[in-house]
Design an enzyme around this catalytic site. Structure first.
Site, mmCIF file in Angstrom:
data_model
loop_
_atom_site.group_PDB
_atom_site.id
_atom_site.type_symbol
_atom_site.label_atom_id
_atom_site.label_comp_id
_atom_site.label_asym_id
_atom_site.label_seq_id
_atom_site.Cartn_x
_atom_site.Cartn_y
_atom_site.Cartn_z
ATOM 1 N N ASN A 118 32.246 24.940 38.517
ATOM 2 C CA ASN A 118 32.854 25.050 37.147
ATOM 3 C C ASN A 118 33.953 24.725 36.670
ATOM 4 O O ASN A 118 34.474 23.472 36.162
ATOM 5 C CB ASN A 118 32.762 26.165 36.201
ATOM 6 C CG ASN A 118 33.585 27.658 37.394
ATOM 7 O OD1 ASN A 118 33.190 27.894 37.930
ATOM 8 N ND2 ASN A 118 34.744 28.585 37.159
ATOM 9 N N THR A 167 26.860 35.182 32.030
ATOM 10 C CA THR A 167 27.723 36.638 32.808
ATOM 11 C C THR A 167 26.403 37.612 32.986
ATOM 12 O O THR A 167 26.513 37.737 34.521
ATOM 13 C CB THR A 167 28.781 36.327 32.246
ATOM 14 O OG1 THR A 167 29.850 35.532 32.836
ATOM 15 C CG2 THR A 167 29.060 37.981 32.543
ATOM 16 N N CYS A 176 50.233 29.706 36.451
ATOM 17 C CA CYS A 176 50.976 29.962 34.999
ATOM 18 C C CYS A 176 49.776 30.058 33.916
ATOM 19 O O CYS A 176 50.805 30.421 32.585
ATOM 20 C CB CYS A 176 52.075 29.109 34.845
ATOM 21 S SG CYS A 176 53.677 28.799 36.004
#
Lengths: 126, 407
Positions: B155, B76, B331
């Site tokens: 990913n 990141t 969800c």
């Protein structure tokens, strides 16, 4: 995210899974939700001559909380009058299953399904 | 977690640290306590030597110069440094960046920030297999374009983009080429220089190294690429990333790179057999199963699959006491939105909600796969027995014609 024992039990051993004949005069059907939203709940009630719910069945496409909410709803519905059924509040389901905040919509869906099923029965028998 | 044997098939989230890596790291917590930037005593020299050794191990894996490796805290940070650093360094040349809609959030959110800083970003679509359209990419290039950022392997689906072809287009137009290669490095051959990649972000914990350490490859010659630092301080890492180096982490990262260089081909060959076994078993055992992503351009250890009319999180709950995987279902996220990657592939929300990602790894066994096939197949059947839309589908109801109540 850890779920409550009650929720897990309803998910693993759901009560009252099945289908009632939706064309039967004494059966009310509620179908709420949408596949695109990730949950669809179908809840059905069978009402006797005295206006008491003698049977309730469900099938649900959705997450564990949605399945548990509908399973619990069918348990609560059996033996109730249709007016008592309409009084079932989604927050009671939230409390009973200890639903986390992101899953409250599952209980709302169950309440909507109950209302739609009762209204379907009432319309048929108006 | 209980003592029961759990099956871990979420290696794209993070890999277990290889025990050989842990062994290599241990001396650097206590026995070698130095700061690699302490130049005046043996403690610092030992730490610096260890860091240099790890830098060589990593450079060798990528076939690059060791001076082209900038250590960071993870992929990141490397993505942020590459994108924002290039934008700030080259803004006099232009302000336009091109990327894909299916990039990781570390890239997409950095691009959003760059737009707020006055940049312009083009987010390209992918086709239904997840692949970039090279003609659209070339057409999107304009004179203000300074950078093209395309992830090596996705990913969620493992889809591999045509890096050589993209590199050629970048070279032809004199645009820098950056790649988030987090899911590819240490799993398949990733030699940036052969493909014309100028910046490449990757991390240790996706290749059996420790968490909390990553790197950015920055090309040094033809062209000499520079990025403006995003972390200011002591001027470590050639001034591009200040901050005391995570010596034990870097030592582990280096060891992980060396093991990967020697073993990744064998790992890939073994895992692709197991992945294919898993995928084929679902296709054979169950109806209405859809594999997501281009099977011809895919990482060897990833299977992303939708079990139609079954909701992903609910399905996971049937086996998550035994098997750990991920889902593209809404969800599983707080946002209630299904996977934007699968939506970009053109999947309907219903299929995106029904997706599961299985990502195998070095420590996955055939027994793991056999047990997973049995557990997941049982779970899918259980969920379909409960599913009103499965029942409607079986009765021949046209689900697209049903008036659903959106909520």
């Amino acid at each position: 995210m850890a779920y409550s024992e009650k929720l897990l039990d309803h998910f693993k051993n759901p009560k009252n899974v099945g289908t009632l004949d939706k064309t039967d005069q004494n059966v009310g059907t509620g179908l709420v939700g949408a596949p695109e939203c990730g949950d669809v709940m179908r809840l059905q009630i069978q009402v006797d001559a005295e206006g008491i719910i003698e049977d309730a069945k469900f099938k649900t496409f959705g997450c564990g909380s949605a399945i548990a909410s509908s399973s619990l709803a069918t348990e609560w519905l059996k033996g109730k009058s249709i007016d008592e059924a309409l009084a079932i509040d989604n927050m009671a389901i939230v409390e009973e299953l200890a639903l986390p905040p992101v899953k409250i919509h599952c209980s709302v869906l169950a309440e909507d399904a109950i209302k739609q099923a009762v209204n379907d029965y009432k319309t048929k028998n108006a | 977690m209980s003592d029961k044997r759990l099956i871990y098939l979420d290696n794209n989230a993070t890999t277990p640290t290889d025990p050989r890596v842990v062994d290599a790291m241990l001396p650097f917590f206590h026995n070698v306590p130095g700061n690699a930037a302490s130049r005046n005593h043996p403690f610092g020299w030992a730490a610096e030597e260890a860091v240099d050794y790890a830098r060589d191990q990593i450079a060798k894996l990528l076939d690059v110069d060791n001076r082209e490796i900038i250590f960071t805290s993870g992929a990141t940070e490397s993505d942020n440094l590459a994108l924002k650093g290039v934008f700030e360094m080259y803004k006099r040349k232009g302000n336009h960046i091109i990327t894909l809609k299916t990039e990781h959030k570390a890239v997409l959110d950095s691009c959003k920030k760059i737009e707020k800083m006055g940049g312009e970003v083009t987010y390209l679509d992918v086709d239904d297999k997840g692949m970039i359209n090279l003609a659209e990419l070339e057409a999107a290039i304009k004179k203000e374009t300074i950078l093209i950022s395309v992830m090596w392997a996705n990913n969620e689906t493992g889809v591999i983009q045509p890096m050589k072809e993209i590199g050629d287009i970048c070279a032809k137009h004199g645009v820098l080429f950056m790649s988030d290669a987090t899911q590819a490095v240490g799993k398949i051959k990733t030699h940036p220089k052969e493909l014309g990649i100028h910046l490449m972000a990757f991390t240790s914990h996706k290749m059996y190294g420790p968490k909390g350490v990553g790197a950015l490859f920055v090309n040094r010659k033809n062209p000499r690429v520079k990025v403006t630092s995003q972390m200011d301080g002591g001027g470590h890492e050639r001034g591009m990333r200040s901050g005391t180096l995570n010596v034990p982490g870097i030592v582990g990262f280096g060891m992980a790179a060396e093991i990967a260089r020697k073993e990744m081909d064998a790992d890939a060959a073994r895992l692709s057999v197991l992945r294919d076994k898993l995928e084929q078993a679902f296709i054979d055992n169950l109806e209405e199963v859809y594999v997501n992503g281009d099977p011809a351009h895919r990482m060897p250890h990833v299977c992303n699959i939708s079990f139609k009319h079954v909701e992903g999180e609910g399905l996971m709950m049937t086996f998550n006491q035994e098997v750990g995987v991920s889902s593209g279902s809404a969800c599983t996220s707080a946002s209630l939105e299904p996977s934007y990657v699968l939506i970009a592939y053109g999947l309907g929300d219903d299929l995106a909600h029904s997706s599961i990602r299985f990502s195998l790894g070095r420590f996955t066994t055939e027994q793991d796969i056999d047990e997973t096939i049995a557990l997941v197949s049982k779970g899918v059947n259980h969920m379909r027995d409960l599913s009103p839309i499965w029942e409607m589908y079986k009765e021949g109801v046209d689900l697209d014609a049903v008036q659903w109540t959106e909520h």
